[in-house]
Design a protein around this motif. Structure first.
Motif, PDB file in Angstrom:
ATOM      1  N   MET A 208      -5.795  -9.037   5.656  1.00 24.95           N
ATOM      2  CA  MET A 208      -5.679  -8.450   4.324  1.00 24.95           C
ATOM      3  C   MET A 208      -6.067  -6.975   4.330  1.00 24.95           C
ATOM      4  O   MET A 208      -6.591  -6.448   5.311  1.00 24.95           O
ATOM      5  CB  MET A 208      -6.526  -9.246   3.335  1.00 24.95           C
ATOM      6  CG  MET A 208      -6.068 -10.679   3.151  1.00 24.95           C
ATOM      7  SD  MET A 208      -6.936 -11.474   1.778  1.00 24.95           S
ATOM      8  CE  MET A 208      -6.394 -13.169   1.993  1.00 24.95           C
ATOM      9  N   ALA A 209      -5.832  -6.322   3.200  1.00 23.85           N
ATOM     10  CA  ALA A 209      -5.915  -4.866   3.116  1.00 23.85           C
ATOM     11  C   ALA A 209      -7.260  -4.327   3.609  1.00 23.85           C
ATOM     12  O   ALA A 209      -8.322  -4.825   3.247  1.00 23.85           O
ATOM     13  CB  ALA A 209      -5.672  -4.417   1.678  1.00 23.85           C
ATOM     14  N   GLY A 210      -7.185  -3.308   4.457  1.00 22.79           N
ATOM     15  CA  GLY A 210      -8.364  -2.575   4.869  1.00 22.79           C
ATOM     16  C   GLY A 210      -9.201  -3.218   5.944  1.00 22.79           C
ATOM     17  O   GLY A 210     -10.256  -2.689   6.295  1.00 22.79           O
ATOM     18  N   CYS A 211      -8.785  -4.343   6.516  1.00 18.86           N
ATOM     19  CA  CYS A 211      -9.619  -4.975   7.540  1.00 18.86           C
ATOM     20  C   CYS A 211      -9.359  -4.334   8.909  1.00 18.86           C
ATOM     21  O   CYS A 211      -8.384  -3.622   9.110  1.00 18.86           O
ATOM     22  CB  CYS A 211      -9.419  -6.486   7.568  1.00 18.86           C
ATOM     23  SG  CYS A 211      -7.866  -7.031   8.261  1.00 18.86           S
TER      24      CYS A 211
ATOM     25  N   ARG B  39      -1.583  -6.402   6.318  1.00 21.03           N
ATOM     26  CA  ARG B  39      -1.464  -5.731   5.035  1.00 21.03           C
ATOM     27  C   ARG B  39      -1.889  -4.254   5.097  1.00 21.03           C
ATOM     28  O   ARG B  39      -2.203  -3.722   6.140  1.00 21.03           O
ATOM     29  CB  ARG B  39      -2.277  -6.500   3.975  1.00 21.03           C
ATOM     30  CG  ARG B  39      -1.759  -7.925   3.699  1.00 21.03           C
ATOM     31  CD  ARG B  39      -0.308  -7.938   3.252  1.00 21.03           C
ATOM     32  NE  ARG B  39      -0.072  -7.078   2.100  1.00 21.03           N
ATOM     33  CZ  ARG B  39       0.341  -7.510   0.905  1.00 21.03           C
ATOM     34  NH1 ARG B  39       0.537  -8.794   0.701  1.00 21.03           N
ATOM     35  NH2 ARG B  39       0.554  -6.646  -0.069  1.00 21.03           N
ATOM     36  N   GLU B  40      -1.896  -3.639   3.919  1.00 21.22           N
ATOM     37  CA  GLU B  40      -2.103  -2.201   3.812  1.00 21.22           C
ATOM     38  C   GLU B  40      -3.435  -1.752   4.426  1.00 21.22           C
ATOM     39  O   GLU B  40      -4.457  -2.397   4.262  1.00 21.22           O
ATOM     40  CB  GLU B  40      -2.062  -1.773   2.339  1.00 21.22           C
ATOM     41  CG  GLU B  40      -0.738  -2.030   1.644  1.00 21.22           C
ATOM     42  CD  GLU B  40      -0.555  -3.440   1.116  1.00 21.22           C
ATOM     43  OE1 GLU B  40       0.461  -3.706   0.459  1.00 21.22           O
ATOM     44  OE2 GLU B  40      -1.442  -4.311   1.368  1.00 21.22           O
TER      45      GLU B  40
ATOM     46  N   PHE C 190       2.514  -3.826   6.638  1.00 19.00           N
ATOM     47  CA  PHE C 190       2.621  -3.181   5.329  1.00 19.00           C
ATOM     48  C   PHE C 190       2.198  -1.713   5.396  1.00 19.00           C
ATOM     49  O   PHE C 190       1.607  -1.267   6.385  1.00 19.00           O
ATOM     50  CB  PHE C 190       1.779  -3.956   4.319  1.00 19.00           C
ATOM     51  CG  PHE C 190       2.400  -5.264   3.902  1.00 19.00           C
ATOM     52  CD1 PHE C 190       3.001  -5.406   2.655  1.00 19.00           C
ATOM     53  CD2 PHE C 190       2.400  -6.352   4.762  1.00 19.00           C
ATOM     54  CE1 PHE C 190       3.591  -6.602   2.276  1.00 19.00           C
ATOM     55  CE2 PHE C 190       2.979  -7.554   4.395  1.00 19.00           C
ATOM     56  CZ  PHE C 190       3.572  -7.683   3.141  1.00 19.00           C
ATOM     57  N   PRO C 191       2.470  -0.928   4.338  1.00 16.02           N
ATOM     58  CA  PRO C 191       2.251   0.520   4.387  1.00 16.02           C
ATOM     59  C   PRO C 191       0.828   0.933   4.757  1.00 16.02           C
ATOM     60  O   PRO C 191      -0.145   0.275   4.399  1.00 16.02           O
ATOM     61  CB  PRO C 191       2.596   0.971   2.961  1.00 16.02           C
ATOM     62  CG  PRO C 191       3.604  -0.030   2.493  1.00 16.02           C
ATOM     63  CD  PRO C 191       3.152  -1.326   3.081  1.00 16.02           C
TER      64      PRO C 191
ATOM     65  N   VAL D  98     -10.200 -11.352   5.458  1.00 16.64           N
ATOM     66  CA  VAL D  98     -10.039 -10.928   4.064  1.00 16.64           C
ATOM     67  C   VAL D  98     -10.382  -9.442   3.928  1.00 16.64           C
ATOM     68  O   VAL D  98     -10.974  -8.830   4.815  1.00 16.64           O
ATOM     69  CB  VAL D  98     -10.898 -11.824   3.146  1.00 16.64           C
ATOM     70  CG1 VAL D  98     -10.750 -11.459   1.675  1.00 16.64           C
ATOM     71  CG2 VAL D  98     -10.487 -13.297   3.351  1.00 16.64           C
ATOM     72  N   ASN D  99     -10.022  -8.865   2.804  1.00 18.31           N
ATOM     73  CA  ASN D  99     -10.071  -7.430   2.556  1.00 18.31           C
ATOM     74  C   ASN D  99     -11.365  -6.771   3.027  1.00 18.31           C
ATOM     75  O   ASN D  99     -12.460  -7.232   2.733  1.00 18.31           O
ATOM     76  CB  ASN D  99      -9.909  -7.142   1.063  1.00 18.31           C
ATOM     77  CG  ASN D  99      -8.630  -7.747   0.505  1.00 18.31           C
ATOM     78  OD1 ASN D  99      -8.495  -8.969   0.426  1.00 18.31           O
ATOM     79  ND2 ASN D  99      -7.702  -6.910   0.110  1.00 18.31           N
TER      80      ASN D  99
END
Length: 265
Positions: free
Chosen positions: A119-122, A94-95, A64-65, A137-138
């Motif tokens: 997930m995002a930011g990991c 993810r992002e 993802f972006p 997880v994030n």
């Protein structure tokens, strides 16, 4: 550069000479695919992604972006040596996720298994080995040289100390700092993480037999308060148990490690 004719490359993406793009893969606008990268069949790289270094991405993975995949390690000992990142199939990255290549001192490769959700930011650091069906997880971070086995869940805003091993099927609660190894099927909670029992929800979802769950309960009790050292109790447990799940736990405890263990409260 090798781009399969069925791949879809946005005209505003940058594919460097030497990259390999597999059948049915796609690369979105403003993404950069480096010269040492291989994207497997049907990999989807959305917009504003950087995939660089000597990085292989397995089939049907989606990135993802604003993810940064395959950059050099965040390790002051890294001296530009050629190292790798291998990502398995069907992952969801993810992002703003970051995953780094390995270091010469850690074997030279970071490995991520199949069917994971990041997930995002990991962050997955250098020389980590991440198993299959892992969920991070994030905004959680897995430091260098960690080994995370299959079916592990790492809760949001958690940190895993370098060289830590997390056994199969364990779950780490949110906001936990894990500095020691976690036994398979363990439940870890607390800001300074403690082993708080078994991941019963995960075991039941996997359809583990009640007899094996009970055997794991008894095993944790034995590890907590039996005679001898923690390691001696584990060896004795392995000699007495009939449960494959307990044997797996014992094999993990008696395996090579650079850390001590989180023990039952």
């Amino acid at each position: 550069m090798s781009v399969d004719p069925s791949a879809v490359i946005h005209p505003q993406a940058l594919i460097e000479d030497g990259a390999t793009i597999g059948a049915g893969a796609s690369v979105g606008p403003f993404s950069i695919i480096g010269a040492g990268v291989t994207l497997g069949p049907r990999v989807e790289v959305k917009s504003h992604v950087v995939v660089t270094g000597h990085t292989d991405v397995g089939e049907d993975t989606v990135i993802f972006p604003f993810a940064s995949i395959g950059e050099v390690p965040q390790d002051l000992k890294f001296d530009g040596e050629e190292t790798r990142l291998h990502i398995g199939a069907r992952n969801r990255i993810r992002e703003h996720v970051t995953m780094n290549t390995g270091t010469a001192g850690g074997g030279g490769e970071t490995r991520v298994g199949d069917d994971g959700l990041f997930m995002a930011g990991c962050h997955v650091a250098h020389d980590c080995i991440i198993g299959d069906r892992v969920i991070v997880v994030n905004n959680s971070a897995v430091a260098g040289h960690c080994h995370v086995e299959d079916d592990v869940i790492i809760g949001g805003l958690s940190g895993i100390h370098q060289w830590v091993r997390i056994g199969r099927g364990a779950i780490i609660g949110a906001l936990s700092m894990v500095t020691n190894d976690v036994v398979p099927y363990g439940l870890v909670t607390g800001p300074r993480a403690e082993l708080d029992g078994l991941n019963l929800v995960g075991l039941k979802r996997k359809g583990v037999a009640r007899a094996d769950i009970q055997a794991l309960r008894v095993a944790l009790l034995t590890l907590k308060q039996g005679e001898g050292t923690f390691h001696e109790r584990a060896v004795r447990l392995g000699e007495e148990t009939q449960s494959d799940y307990v044997r797996r736990m014992v094999a993990f405890i008696t395996g090579a490690t650079d850390r001590s263990f989180l023990v039952p409260k």
